[in-house]
Design a protein around this motif. Structure first.
Motif, PDB file in Angstrom:
ATOM      1  N   PHE A  59       0.820  -1.210   0.000  1.00  0.00           N
ATOM      2  CA  PHE A  59       0.000   0.000   0.000  1.00  0.00           C
ATOM      3  C   PHE A  59       0.859   1.267   0.000  1.00  0.00           C
ATOM      4  O   PHE A  59       0.511   2.263  -0.635  1.00  0.00           O
ATOM      5  N   SER A  60       1.986   1.224   0.686  1.00  0.00           N
ATOM      6  CA  SER A  60       2.890   2.381   0.705  1.00  0.00           C
ATOM      7  C   SER A  60       3.400   2.687  -0.693  1.00  0.00           C
ATOM      8  O   SER A  60       3.437   3.851  -1.123  1.00  0.00           O
ATOM      9  N   ALA A  61       3.774   1.628  -1.440  1.00  0.00           N
ATOM     10  CA  ALA A  61       4.259   1.808  -2.813  1.00  0.00           C
ATOM     11  C   ALA A  61       3.148   2.312  -3.723  1.00  0.00           C
ATOM     12  O   ALA A  61       3.376   3.164  -4.591  1.00  0.00           O
ATOM     13  N   MET A  62       1.924   1.802  -3.531  1.00  0.00           N
ATOM     14  CA  MET A  62       0.802   2.235  -4.355  1.00  0.00           C
ATOM     15  C   MET A  62       0.447   3.700  -4.084  1.00  0.00           C
ATOM     16  O   MET A  62       0.156   4.471  -5.013  1.00  0.00           O
ATOM     17  N   ILE A  63       0.464   4.094  -2.826  1.00  0.00           N
ATOM     18  CA  ILE A  63       0.183   5.492  -2.473  1.00  0.00           C
ATOM     19  C   ILE A  63       1.232   6.413  -3.095  1.00  0.00           C
ATOM     20  O   ILE A  63       0.904   7.454  -3.669  1.00  0.00           O
ATOM     21  N   SER A  64       2.503   5.999  -3.008  1.00  0.00           N
ATOM     22  CA  SER A  64       3.588   6.808  -3.592  1.00  0.00           C
ATOM     23  C   SER A  64       3.467   6.893  -5.108  1.00  0.00           C
ATOM     24  O   SER A  64       3.719   7.938  -5.703  1.00  0.00           O
ATOM     25  N   GLU A 110      -7.057  11.158  -5.457  1.00  0.00           N
ATOM     26  CA  GLU A 110      -8.224  10.362  -5.049  1.00  0.00           C
ATOM     27  C   GLU A 110      -7.851   8.894  -4.869  1.00  0.00           C
ATOM     28  O   GLU A 110      -8.284   8.248  -3.915  1.00  0.00           O
ATOM     29  N   LYS A 111      -7.041   8.381  -5.786  1.00  0.00           N
ATOM     30  CA  LYS A 111      -6.604   6.989  -5.687  1.00  0.00           C
ATOM     31  C   LYS A 111      -5.673   6.804  -4.499  1.00  0.00           C
ATOM     32  O   LYS A 111      -5.721   5.777  -3.805  1.00  0.00           O
ATOM     33  N   ALA A 112      -4.818   7.804  -4.259  1.00  0.00           N
ATOM     34  CA  ALA A 112      -3.915   7.739  -3.102  1.00  0.00           C
ATOM     35  C   ALA A 112      -4.722   7.671  -1.810  1.00  0.00           C
ATOM     36  O   ALA A 112      -4.415   6.875  -0.910  1.00  0.00           O
ATOM     37  N   LEU A 113      -5.768   8.484  -1.724  1.00  0.00           N
ATOM     38  CA  LEU A 113      -6.628   8.475  -0.535  1.00  0.00           C
ATOM     39  C   LEU A 113      -7.350   7.144  -0.389  1.00  0.00           C
ATOM     40  O   LEU A 113      -7.566   6.659   0.733  1.00  0.00           O
ATOM     41  N   TRP A 114      -7.754   6.560  -1.526  1.00  0.00           N
ATOM     42  CA  TRP A 114      -8.434   5.273  -1.472  1.00  0.00           C
ATOM     43  C   TRP A 114      -7.515   4.202  -0.901  1.00  0.00           C
ATOM     44  O   TRP A 114      -7.915   3.430  -0.008  1.00  0.00           O
ATOM     45  N   PHE A 115      -6.286   4.154  -1.395  1.00  0.00           N
ATOM     46  CA  PHE A 115      -5.334   3.168  -0.880  1.00  0.00           C
ATOM     47  C   PHE A 115      -5.022   3.430   0.600  1.00  0.00           C
ATOM     48  O   PHE A 115      -4.850   2.490   1.378  1.00  0.00           O
ATOM     49  N   THR A 129       0.570  10.517   0.959  1.00  0.00           N
ATOM     50  CA  THR A 129      -0.842  10.870   0.803  1.00  0.00           C
ATOM     51  C   THR A 129      -1.050  12.371   0.948  1.00  0.00           C
ATOM     52  O   THR A 129      -1.828  12.984   0.198  1.00  0.00           O
ATOM     53  N   ILE A 130      -0.368  12.977   1.914  1.00  0.00           N
ATOM     54  CA  ILE A 130      -0.456  14.434   2.085  1.00  0.00           C
ATOM     55  C   ILE A 130       0.059  15.141   0.835  1.00  0.00           C
ATOM     56  O   ILE A 130      -0.535  16.115   0.355  1.00  0.00           O
ATOM     57  N   SER A 131       1.158  14.638   0.288  1.00  0.00           N
ATOM     58  CA  SER A 131       1.732  15.223  -0.926  1.00  0.00           C
ATOM     59  C   SER A 131       0.789  15.057  -2.110  1.00  0.00           C
ATOM     60  O   SER A 131       0.673  15.955  -2.956  1.00  0.00           O
ATOM     61  N   ALA A 132       0.089  13.916  -2.176  1.00  0.00           N
ATOM     62  CA  ALA A 132      -0.882  13.692  -3.254  1.00  0.00           C
ATOM     63  C   ALA A 132      -2.024  14.698  -3.148  1.00  0.00           C
ATOM     64  O   ALA A 132      -2.482  15.242  -4.163  1.00  0.00           O
ATOM     65  N   CYS A 133      -2.476  14.952  -1.922  1.00  0.00           N
ATOM     66  CA  CYS A 133      -3.530  15.958  -1.702  1.00  0.00           C
ATOM     67  C   CYS A 133      -3.038  17.352  -2.089  1.00  0.00           C
ATOM     68  O   CYS A 133      -3.791  18.161  -2.633  1.00  0.00           O
ATOM     69  N   ARG A 134      -1.772  17.611  -1.825  1.00  0.00           N
ATOM     70  CA  ARG A 134      -1.181  18.896  -2.211  1.00  0.00           C
ATOM     71  C   ARG A 134      -1.243  19.077  -3.719  1.00  0.00           C
ATOM     72  O   ARG A 134      -1.658  20.133  -4.224  1.00  0.00           O
ATOM     73  N   LYS A 135      -0.865  18.045  -4.445  1.00  0.00           N
ATOM     74  CA  LYS A 135      -0.883  18.132  -5.907  1.00  0.00           C
ATOM     75  C   LYS A 135      -2.299  18.273  -6.450  1.00  0.00           C
ATOM     76  O   LYS A 135      -2.502  18.843  -7.523  1.00  0.00           O
ATOM     77  N   GLY A 136      -3.269  17.739  -5.692  1.00  0.00           N
ATOM     78  CA  GLY A 136      -4.660  17.850  -6.113  1.00  0.00           C
ATOM     79  C   GLY A 136      -5.361  19.067  -5.555  1.00  0.00           C
ATOM     80  O   GLY A 136      -6.585  19.188  -5.684  1.00  0.00           O
ATOM     81  N   GLU A 164      -6.040  19.745  -2.624  1.00  0.00           N
ATOM     82  CA  GLU A 164      -6.973  19.340  -1.569  1.00  0.00           C
ATOM     83  C   GLU A 164      -6.362  19.670  -0.210  1.00  0.00           C
ATOM     84  O   GLU A 164      -5.955  18.792   0.558  1.00  0.00           O
ATOM     85  N   CYS A 165      -6.344  20.965   0.091  1.00  0.00           N
ATOM     86  CA  CYS A 165      -5.697  21.447   1.310  1.00  0.00           C
ATOM     87  C   CYS A 165      -6.362  20.882   2.561  1.00  0.00           C
ATOM     88  O   CYS A 165      -5.680  20.461   3.495  1.00  0.00           O
ATOM     89  N   ALA A 166      -7.694  20.888   2.605  1.00  0.00           N
ATOM     90  CA  ALA A 166      -8.427  20.428   3.789  1.00  0.00           C
ATOM     91  C   ALA A 166      -8.097  18.975   4.109  1.00  0.00           C
ATOM     92  O   ALA A 166      -7.886  18.614   5.278  1.00  0.00           O
ATOM     93  N   LYS A 167      -8.032  18.132   3.081  1.00  0.00           N
ATOM     94  CA  LYS A 167      -7.730  16.715   3.293  1.00  0.00           C
ATOM     95  C   LYS A 167      -6.288  16.532   3.751  1.00  0.00           C
ATOM     96  O   LYS A 167      -5.993  15.676   4.595  1.00  0.00           O
ATOM     97  N   ALA A 168      -5.387  17.350   3.204  1.00  0.00           N
ATOM     98  CA  ALA A 168      -3.977  17.280   3.615  1.00  0.00           C
ATOM     99  C   ALA A 168      -3.839  17.644   5.090  1.00  0.00           C
ATOM    100  O   ALA A 168      -3.112  16.976   5.835  1.00  0.00           O
ATOM    101  N   LEU A 169      -4.546  18.675   5.515  1.00  0.00           N
ATOM    102  CA  LEU A 169      -4.479  19.110   6.914  1.00  0.00           C
ATOM    103  C   LEU A 169      -5.113  18.076   7.844  1.00  0.00           C
ATOM    104  O   LEU A 169      -4.649  17.876   8.973  1.00  0.00           O
ATOM    105  N   GLN A 170      -6.158  17.423   7.363  1.00  0.00           N
ATOM    106  CA  GLN A 170      -6.803  16.377   8.157  1.00  0.00           C
ATOM    107  C   GLN A 170      -5.832  15.214   8.389  1.00  0.00           C
ATOM    108  O   GLN A 170      -5.733  14.685   9.505  1.00  0.00           O
ATOM    109  N   LEU A 171      -5.132  14.836   7.326  1.00  0.00           N
ATOM    110  CA  LEU A 171      -4.144  13.762   7.443  1.00  0.00           C
ATOM    111  C   LEU A 171      -3.010  14.159   8.380  1.00  0.00           C
ATOM    112  O   LEU A 171      -2.534  13.347   9.183  1.00  0.00           O
ATOM    113  N   TYR A 172      -2.576  15.416   8.255  1.00  0.00           N
ATOM    114  CA  TYR A 172      -1.513  15.912   9.134  1.00  0.00           C
ATOM    115  C   TYR A 172      -1.963  15.833  10.597  1.00  0.00           C
ATOM    116  O   TYR A 172      -1.192  15.430  11.477  1.00  0.00           O
ATOM    117  N   SER A 173      -3.211  16.225  10.852  1.00  0.00           N
ATOM    118  CA  SER A 173      -3.746  16.206  12.209  1.00  0.00           C
ATOM    119  C   SER A 173      -3.771  14.788  12.778  1.00  0.00           C
ATOM    120  O   SER A 173      -3.390  14.564  13.933  1.00  0.00           O
TER     121      SER A 173
END
Length: 438
Positions: A195-200, A209-214, A233-240, A242-251
């Motif tokens: 899963f780590s490789a797939m997210i990356s 979206e796919k990164a979040l799914w994995f 995953t946070i970096s994937a949200c950054r590229k998309g 999706e600031c709110a989702k990135a901050l949620q993951l950070y939290s």
């Protein structure tokens, strides 16, 4: 000494002592050990021959020390004396190849195994695929994976993970997804590495979206998440964006036992910068400085850019000053963001001060830097200074783009300098530069 911890030489059998002596010679400071020295050591230690188990221990010991060249010498010694070489021995040499990213030599060993009619195993392919992955040869890794199926060798979790990781490193997220699907149809089990490789892979392909799914599937399968999974995953949200989702993951990560490091902070701050959340970016930066994590150039750049997008030129200048006062390297992008912040606030004089300081700090201005400074002058009606900057670009052989010419034309038009505006328009047409929307 290569004895196990707590083991005295007097406690070793004669066979172990011979093995010990051979390994000590083979793993001496000379890299690689000359063939004649290695042969002499092996002949001295095993005058009556060597059994397969002892050979396995030698090859494994050499692989653990990344002694690839010496492994090949020992391989030659076995062949020369017609001693038994089995799958385990060849796999150990291939393992040494994978540890040193020598994929071509790993393939040579497989070729030798074919010629010697030595049976392959999943470990044979796993180590070779890993060698290809470590060398950036994703195509070769995929070919080996296909050859594995053709040879009726059962792939396992390690195989799939190595191939997916090869695709991830090559930025081929679609191929990684195909391999993942194959894994679902086989007996191989998913694990954290999968899963780590797939997210990356999804992150590199900007597939947030796919990164979040994995990421969610990982949590549902109660697999332990590590910092790499969170960061990707946070970096994937950054590229998309999706600031709110990135901050949620950070939290979530901050509340866990995982250590929040520089990569995490940089990804989260960059997500805020891209999402226009300058206040959140400053809060993250503040938390970073209060921790033991040291901010680097990329961190400051993201913070200054976030302030620039939020039209907070004073805060951008403040963080620029913090950066300049420390030992953090200032880059052209740093100056560009600071100048752009001043441009948006109409602070053309401050923008020019930043531009001038680039010379003092031996940082070469680029097109973006000059564009921001010219735009600052254009908005403040300083057409003559804008023209000087435009001329400087030519002297310094800095490329001119549509933004540059549009800002210059607009500056001349506002000052009723229609002749110069017309000249710039002709220059735009002559150089086939498309007009900007400015």
């Amino acid at each position: 000494m290569l004895c196990r911890k707590g083991t005295d030489r007097t406690q070793l059998s004669a066979k172990d002592l011979r093995l010990q002596a051979a390994l000590e010679t083979l793993l001496c400071s000379q890299v690689p050990v000359p063939a004649d020295v290695a042969f002499a050591a092996l002949n001295r230690s095993f005058p009556k021959g060597i059994d397969p188990q002892t050979s396995t221990r030698i090859f494994s010991g050499l692989a653990a020390k990344h002694a690839l060249d010496t492994s090949f010498i020992v391989l030659s010694w076995h062949k020369m004396n017609k001693y038994e070489l089995n799958t385990y021995h060849y796999n150990s040499v291939i393992d040494a190849c994978s540890r040193t990213s020598m994929w071509m030599k790993a393939l040579q060993i497989i070729s030798v195994m074919v010629q010697s009619r030595v049976e392959w195993s999943s470990s044979t392919f796993n180590a070779t695929i890993t060698a290809c992955r470590n060398s950036g040869e994703s195509g070769k890794a995929l070919q080996l994976f296909q050859a594995m199926a053709q040879a009726d060798v059962q792939s396992d979790t390690m195989t799939i993970n190595a191939v997916i990781s090869a695709c991830e490193r090559a930025g081929n997220w679609e191929q990684a997804l195909d391999i993942f699907s194959v894994m679902g149809q086989s007996n191989a089990e998913f694990d954290k590495i999968t899963f780590s490789a797939m997210i990356s892979a999804c992150e590199k392909g900007s597939q947030w979206e796919k990164a979040l799914w994995f990421f969610s599937v990982t949590t549902k399968n109660t697999l332990e998440l590590d910092a790499i999974c969170f960061n990707a995953t946070i970096s994937a949200c950054r590229k998309g964006s999706e600031c709110a989702k990135a901050l949620q993951l950070y939290s979530v990560m901050a509340q866990s036992k995982l250590e929040v490091g520089r990569i995490t902070y940089n990804a989260a701050i960059s997500a805020c910068e891209k999402g226009g959340e300058w206040e959140e970016a400053l809060q993250l930066f503040s938390g970073m400085t209060q921790s033991t994590v040291e901010a680097k150039t990329i961190t400051f750049n993201a913070v200054i850019s976030a302030c620039e997008k939020g039209r907070k030129w004073q805060k951008a200048s403040h963080h620029f000053s913090l950066m300049a006062a420390g030992s953090v390297e200032l880059a052209a992008i740093t100056f560009s963001a600071a100048i752009s912040a001043c441009e948006k606030a109409g602070e053309w004089e401050r923008a020019l001060q930043f531009l001038d300081s680039m010379t003092e700090r031996e940082v070469k201005p680029n097109t973006c830097t000059f564009n921001a400074a010219i735009s600052a002058c254009e908005k403040s009606g300083k057409w003559e200074i804008a023209l000087q900057l435009f001329s400087t670009m030519g002297h310094r052989t800095v490329d001119v783009d549509a933004f540059t010419l549009s800002a210059m034309i607009s500056s001349c038009e506002k000052a009723a300098q229609w002749e110069k505006a017309l000249q710039l328009s002709h220059l735009m047409v002559h150089n086939s530069v498309e007009s900007s929307t400015i």
